[in-house]
Scaffold this active site. Sequence first.
Site, PDB file in Angstrom:
ATOM      1  N   ASP A 198       6.063   6.947   2.429  1.00  0.00           N
ATOM      2  CA  ASP A 198       4.986   6.392   3.249  1.00  0.00           C
ATOM      3  C   ASP A 198       3.671   6.675   2.525  1.00  0.00           C
ATOM      4  OD1 ASP A 198       3.205   5.646   5.239  1.00  0.00           O
ATOM      5  OD2 ASP A 198       4.471   6.418   6.848  1.00  0.00           O
ATOM      6  N   ASN A 206      -7.414   1.373   4.369  1.00  0.00           N
ATOM      7  CA  ASN A 206      -7.770   0.019   4.805  1.00  0.00           C
ATOM      8  C   ASN A 206      -9.172  -0.012   5.410  1.00  0.00           C
ATOM      9  OD1 ASN A 206      -5.787  -1.792   4.071  1.00  0.00           O
ATOM     10  ND2 ASN A 206      -4.508  -1.389   5.862  1.00  0.00           N
ATOM     11  N   HIS A 211      -8.807  -4.808   4.023  1.00  0.00           N
ATOM     12  CA  HIS A 211      -7.381  -5.133   4.014  1.00  0.00           C
ATOM     13  C   HIS A 211      -6.933  -5.765   2.701  1.00  0.00           C
ATOM     14  CE1 HIS A 211      -6.410  -4.029   8.143  1.00  0.00           C
ATOM     15  NE2 HIS A 211      -7.606  -4.496   8.483  1.00  0.00           N
ATOM     16  N   ASP A 215      -3.871  -4.428   0.630  1.00  0.00           N
ATOM     17  CA  ASP A 215      -2.739  -5.195   0.094  1.00  0.00           C
ATOM     18  C   ASP A 215      -2.516  -4.855  -1.379  1.00  0.00           C
ATOM     19  OD1 ASP A 215      -2.383  -6.395   2.531  1.00  0.00           O
ATOM     20  OD2 ASP A 215      -3.296  -8.320   1.958  1.00  0.00           O
ATOM     21  N   GLU A 241       3.343   0.245   5.556  1.00  0.00           N
ATOM     22  CA  GLU A 241       3.161   0.991   4.315  1.00  0.00           C
ATOM     23  C   GLU A 241       4.376   1.846   3.977  1.00  0.00           C
ATOM     24  OE1 GLU A 241       1.147   3.497   7.585  1.00  0.00           O
ATOM     25  OE2 GLU A 241       1.554   1.396   7.108  1.00  0.00           O
TER      26      GLU A 241
END
Length: 322
Positions: A198, A206, A211, A215, A241
């Site tokens: 994770d 973020n 965002h 990504d 994630e």
Amino acid sequence: MKAIGTFGTSAYQIQALQLFRGADSLRIAPLLKDCPIVQLEQGEVIADAQRARMYIVLRGALSVAADTRTGMADGTISKVLPGESVGEQAVLDEEANQASITALEQSELLVLEAELAWQLIDAANGVARNLLRLLSFRIRAANAMMRKRQKLGEFYRQMSMVDGLTNLYNRAWLNDFLPQLVASAQATGQPLSLIMLDIDHFKKFNDSHGHLQGDQALRTAAQVLTGALRPTDFAVRYGGEEMMVVLPDTNAQVAEAVAGRLCQRMRDAVVFSDMRQPLPHITSSFGVAALAAGQDDTALIATADAALYRAKEAGRNCVIAG
């Protein structure tokens, strides 16, 4: 569909029709002389397709599509040109034409009822040979189309199992293949390990960078995984994630070492290619689980997930084995 005469009173020649080419015309002609010829206007659909009939195109052209009632319609259209026929299968099995037959232009058709078709076959062996040759061609074409559709279907099936953002396998792939890998490992006694990871504080990343950069961080993490694994290993985006690595033929000790290497590479990964921007580093927490005797895929994931939870509790950016 309008009747305009019979074959015997027309100028059409028997040998111009594929079904009768090379067959004994003297035997065929008496049977065909009263056979009706009908005319279809452009766009007109054959309205009596419920009957077992064969239609031979004398002039014009037809389009033939699978009947939607069968559930097999897929947009494939066949074009039938002068001399060619449609409805052979209907005549042979005495079932209705399961096709949608439409005139592409004004057309003239020779109509053969099922009973007459069998009389023609009995009268001239050449008709039977031509019919077999025609059906063989149709079967070959249908098999080729089926193989093409199967390949296309497999392509789209594989595409549906790949995550569009990271190009890792997705949850659908995991649900499909992990049970198979687990069953094979249990049957053969070979080791199988799982790493669940994770990205640490991803929401904060973020919020700080947006965002789009989030990504990019996910893509970077995915590249770390794919760049460090063997061809026989599998990397999966489990969700959000969270990612997962499936390691066939790998015991717990080796899997833990692999996770440690991935943890270090994640720390070293460059997220932003534009060096004018601040360079945030991503870190990840790793949970490792090795398949135990009698364990299924669900239990294996649960063990890795529990180890991942302990890694987060231990301060993140580390590896914990289950």
